[in-house]
Scaffold this motif. Structure first.
Motif, PDB file in Angstrom:
ATOM      1  N   ASN A  68     -34.160 -84.861  44.381  1.00 11.53           N
ATOM      2  CA  ASN A  68     -34.460 -83.736  45.269  1.00 11.53           C
ATOM      3  C   ASN A  68     -35.012 -84.288  46.584  1.00 11.53           C
ATOM      4  N   ALA A  69     -34.114 -84.659  47.474  1.00 14.41           N
ATOM      5  CA  ALA A  69     -34.520 -85.315  48.717  1.00 14.41           C
ATOM      6  C   ALA A  69     -35.075 -84.309  49.713  1.00 14.41           C
ATOM      7  N   VAL A  70     -36.163 -84.674  50.347  1.00 15.24           N
ATOM      8  CA  VAL A  70     -36.741 -83.894  51.432  1.00 15.24           C
ATOM      9  C   VAL A  70     -36.426 -84.622  52.729  1.00 15.24           C
ATOM     10  N   ALA A  71     -35.904 -83.915  53.722  1.00 16.91           N
ATOM     11  CA  ALA A  71     -35.421 -84.565  54.942  1.00 16.91           C
ATOM     12  C   ALA A  71     -36.471 -85.457  55.586  1.00 16.91           C
ATOM     13  N   LYS A  72     -37.700 -85.001  55.659  1.00 17.55           N
ATOM     14  CA  LYS A  72     -38.738 -85.780  56.354  1.00 17.55           C
ATOM     15  C   LYS A  72     -39.106 -87.055  55.612  1.00 17.55           C
ATOM     16  N   ASN A  73     -38.722 -87.150  54.332  1.00 20.38           N
ATOM     17  CA  ASN A  73     -39.007 -88.363  53.566  1.00 20.38           C
ATOM     18  C   ASN A  73     -37.888 -89.401  53.667  1.00 20.38           C
ATOM     19  N   LEU A  74     -36.824 -89.048  54.409  1.00 22.40           N
ATOM     20  CA  LEU A  74     -35.709 -89.972  54.599  1.00 22.40           C
ATOM     21  C   LEU A  74     -35.854 -90.705  55.927  1.00 22.40           C
ATOM     22  N   THR A  75     -35.373 -91.931  55.958  1.00 28.77           N
ATOM     23  CA  THR A  75     -35.325 -92.699  57.202  1.00 28.77           C
ATOM     24  C   THR A  75     -33.908 -93.217  57.405  1.00 28.77           C
ATOM     25  N   VAL A  76     -33.435 -93.123  58.622  1.00 31.76           N
ATOM     26  CA  VAL A  76     -32.144 -93.702  58.991  1.00 31.76           C
ATOM     27  C   VAL A  76     -32.403 -95.034  59.676  1.00 31.76           C
ATOM     28  N   ILE A  77     -31.742 -96.065  59.203  1.00 35.76           N
ATOM     29  CA  ILE A  77     -31.842 -97.415  59.778  1.00 35.76           C
ATOM     30  C   ILE A  77     -30.530 -97.698  60.492  1.00 35.76           C
ATOM     31  N   SER A  78     -30.604 -98.041  61.764  1.00 34.99           N
ATOM     32  CA  SER A  78     -29.391 -98.326  62.536  1.00 34.99           C
ATOM     33  C   SER A  78     -29.523 -99.679  63.213  1.00 34.99           C
ATOM     34  N   TRP A  79     -28.398-100.332  63.417  1.00 37.02           N
ATOM     35  CA  TRP A  79     -28.427-101.638  64.084  1.00 37.02           C
ATOM     36  C   TRP A  79     -27.275-101.786  65.070  1.00 37.02           C
ATOM     37  N   ILE A  80     -27.505-102.653  66.037  1.00 43.98           N
ATOM     38  CA  ILE A  80     -26.501-103.030  67.037  1.00 43.98           C
ATOM     39  C   ILE A  80     -26.155-104.494  66.829  1.00 43.98           C
ATOM     40  N   LEU A  81     -24.859-104.783  66.693  1.00 43.18           N
ATOM     41  CA  LEU A  81     -24.389-106.165  66.539  1.00 43.18           C
ATOM     42  C   LEU A  81     -23.656-106.565  67.817  1.00 43.18           C
ATOM     43  N   ALA A  91     -35.603 -85.828  59.298  1.00 42.26           N
ATOM     44  CA  ALA A  91     -35.812 -84.446  59.725  1.00 42.26           C
ATOM     45  C   ALA A  91     -35.700 -84.278  61.232  1.00 42.26           C
ATOM     46  N   ASP A  92     -35.326 -85.330  61.938  1.00 43.24           N
ATOM     47  CA  ASP A  92     -35.179 -85.239  63.389  1.00 43.24           C
ATOM     48  C   ASP A  92     -34.183 -84.126  63.725  1.00 43.24           C
ATOM     49  N   PRO A  93     -34.549 -83.188  64.599  1.00 40.34           N
ATOM     50  CA  PRO A  93     -33.650 -82.072  64.945  1.00 40.34           C
ATOM     51  C   PRO A  93     -32.303 -82.513  65.501  1.00 40.34           C
TER      52      PRO A  93
END
Length: 291
Positions: A79-92, A49-51
């Motif tokens: 029924n996904a709610v934005a605030k219940n989602l997490t984005v995982i990112s990585w740097i290689l 849910a990050d703006p």
């Protein structure tokens, strides 16, 4: 691993990514010695849910997905709610050997760099698949946006070449780096890197981004100095006005690809990376003394 302990869960995810790159035999350059493609990764998280994700729709283009967009496309029955989602990112980060080889080049990429761009991205794809499957095994719905059939390249009215999910923009959102004059992402491990991400239906704790300016780590924008990437670019695609994506891509598709085929024998060869090496932001966030 209990999915109820959120703080421990972020460390579990981080350890999955780090251990895969550190220990997996998949992390190699497809050379005779199976040399490592990447060094120890950096991992970050952002809430769905990050703006900032809606900001991307305004600044990159309406086609750029929010985490909720791609999650709903992939799992229409949830029924996904934005605030219940997490984005995982990585740097290689690229290895010292790869950076050292490319640092010496002036016109075309070194073979190690090309291998890291081509076969190293295969490692990145396998890492996306591994993290997605590991989360699925815990009963969580997860997707790697870049691996979905809906992902595609687009044209941004403001920025030219773009896509429905930009891994560099996602890494920025997850607090992993800011953009430089060349459009490369400058991270605590430098600009010579690859990046990837996964979206999961699991609300995890996230840290505030350590910056507010999308150019915070670039000496050109913060101090009006450096510009080393300008002289490193063999295509003349970087100036004080920024990065000319059309000129860059033309060089990559024509001159660089032809050289890679003749010198290294790789069909559809990719890579350059000269602006990511032999510059103050190659391996860390630069300071004035590095310029």
């Amino acid at each position: 691993m209990s999915v109820s302990n959120m703080a421990a869960s972020t460390e579990w995810i981080r350890s999955l990514i780090v251990n895969y790159i550190t220990d997996s035999p998949e992390n190699h350059l497809a050379d005779a010695n199976r040399e490592r493609a990447f060094d120890k990764p950096l991992v970050g998280f952002a809430n769905g849910a990050d703006p900032i994700f809606n900001d991307y729709k305004r600044h990159v283009g309406p086609f750029h997905w929010t985490p909720q967009d791609i999650f709903s496309l992939t799992f229409p029955g949830i029924n996904a709610v934005a605030k219940n989602l997490t984005v995982i990112s990585w740097i290689l980060p690229q290895t010292k050997a790869t950076k050292s080889d490319n640092r010496r080049e002036k016109k075309f990429p070194a073979e190690r760099w090309v291998r890291a761009r081509m076969f190293g991205e295969h490692v990145n794809v396998k890492l996306r698949q591994y993290i997605t499957q590991s989360l699925t095994d815990q009963g969580l719905a997860a997707v790697a946006p870049m691996l979905t059939p809906q992902w595609g390249r687009k044209i941004s009215e403001e920025h030219g070449y773009a896509s429905t999910w930009s891994e560099r923009h996602i890494a920025y959102a997850c607090g992993l780096g800011t953009f430089g004059l060349s459009d490369g992402l400058i991270t605590p491990l430098g600009k010579a890197m690859r990046t990837g991400s996964v979206v999961v239906n699991w609300e995890l704790p996230v840290e505030p981004r350590p910056y507010t300016d999308h150019h915070a780590y670039c000496l050109h924008f913060t101090h009006g100095i450096c510009g080393k990437c300008i002289t490193r670019c063999p295509a003349g695609a970087i100036t004080t006005k920024g990065h000319d994506k059309v000129k860059c891509k033309k060089y990559l598709r024509n001159e660089a690809a032809a050289f890679i085929l003749s010198a290294y024998g790789f069909e559809n060869g990719r890579g350059c990376g000269l602006c990511q090496t032999k510059v103050p932001c190659e391996s860390h966030i630069p300071v004035r003394s590095h310029s």
